[in-house]
Design an enzyme around this catalytic site. Structure first.
Site, PDB file in Angstrom:
ATOM      1  N   ASP A 120      22.247   8.508   0.287  1.00  0.00           N
ATOM      2  CA  ASP A 120      21.772   7.123   0.339  1.00  0.00           C
ATOM      3  C   ASP A 120      21.074   6.799  -0.979  1.00  0.00           C
ATOM      4  O   ASP A 120      19.995   7.322  -1.262  1.00  0.00           O
ATOM      5  CB  ASP A 120      20.812   6.938   1.519  1.00  0.00           C
ATOM      6  N   THR A 131      27.248  -2.495  13.603  1.00  0.00           N
ATOM      7  CA  THR A 131      28.484  -3.176  13.171  1.00  0.00           C
ATOM      8  C   THR A 131      28.861  -2.850  11.737  1.00  0.00           C
ATOM      9  O   THR A 131      29.990  -3.104  11.320  1.00  0.00           O
ATOM     10  CB  THR A 131      28.318  -4.692  13.285  1.00  0.00           C
ATOM     11  N   ASP A 191      17.379   5.436  -0.722  1.00  0.00           N
ATOM     12  CA  ASP A 191      16.395   6.449  -0.363  1.00  0.00           C
ATOM     13  C   ASP A 191      16.132   7.405  -1.521  1.00  0.00           C
ATOM     14  O   ASP A 191      14.987   7.810  -1.767  1.00  0.00           O
ATOM     15  CB  ASP A 191      16.880   7.243   0.855  1.00  0.00           C
ATOM     16  N   ARG A 221      22.345  -3.497   6.101  1.00  0.00           N
ATOM     17  CA  ARG A 221      23.545  -3.216   6.881  1.00  0.00           C
ATOM     18  C   ARG A 221      23.170  -2.939   8.319  1.00  0.00           C
ATOM     19  O   ARG A 221      22.377  -2.044   8.611  1.00  0.00           O
ATOM     20  CB  ARG A 221      24.287  -2.019   6.280  1.00  0.00           C
TER      21      ARG A 221
END
Length: 219
Positions: free
Chosen positions: A210, A118, A213, A114
């Site tokens: 996340d 944006t 992670d 990602r």
């Protein structure tokens, strides 16, 4: 498994699995102090539980077999083996539980990251079975956040000829569900929960952090 009403109650293409074991394990995953090893194991267990629902509509065919007592007509899975498509890298964290259910499944990978500015997906890798168009595909990613990566991955699968897909994730946001359903209304979504929404960074709230992670211990 008992099902809740999805966050989009008029959309039969969204299934939220509210089995007590699913909700218990999801709560453990959400906890900040849950260790990496436990987080991985929980992801594996939850993906297996989600897999039962995601594979509910697999086609069956009759087959004659011999039991220890007599001959009978039974049923087995029909057609080509499933293809499990992982959206890298976090999707790999929920492959194992699905493979526990269907160890003969083929595996595909779509590499997306990602863009931090944006929030749009950028593809860097694609590897699929040659005959993926003849298989039912379970597309897996722990989080359905903005929905952009899921849409991009499914776009690529459709370009490769696949037209029978289910998207499997641990958590979804209302925005992600809406994005995916708008782009691909033919793709069913199976998830443990639909959370409140996204923050300004595109993270699901309250979420579980996340997923990549936490799965791989990189933060």
């Amino acid at each position: 498994m008992k099902m809740t009403e999805p966050a989009t109650p008029h959309d039969a293409g969204v299934v939220v699995v509210d089995h007590p074991l699913v909700q218990h394990k999801l709560t453990l995953m959400r906890e900040r102090q849950t260790a990496t090893s436990a987080f991985r194991q929980l992801a594996r267990e939850l993906s297996m539980l989600l897999g039962y629902e995601a594979m509910r509509d697999l086609p069956l065919e009759p087959v004659e077999i011999d039991t220890p007592l007599e001959r009978m007509e039974a049923r087995r899975l029909a057609g080509k083996k499933l293809c499990l498509v992982s959206i890298l890298r976090a999707g790999n964290g929920i492959l194992d539980g699905l493979l526990d259910l269907v160890p003969s499944a083929r595996i595909g990978h779509v590499g997306l990251y990602r863009d931090p500015e944006t929030l749009e997906p950028v593809e860097y890798y694609l590897k699929l079975p040659d005959d993926v168009g003849n298989r039912i595909c379970l597309v897996v990613d722990p989080m359905l956040a903005t929905g952009h990566s899921a849409v991009a991955a499914i776009d690529r699968l459709k370009q490769a000829g696949c037209n029978r897909m289910v998207f499997v994730c641990l958590l979804a946001s209302p925005e992600g569900v809406a994005c995916l359903r708008r782009a691909h209304p033919d793709v069913r979504i199976v998830t443990c929960a639909i959370d409140r929404g996204l923050d300004e960074h595109g993270y699901i709230r309250p979420g579980l952090g996340d997923a990549g992670d936490r799965l791989f211990g990189t933060k």
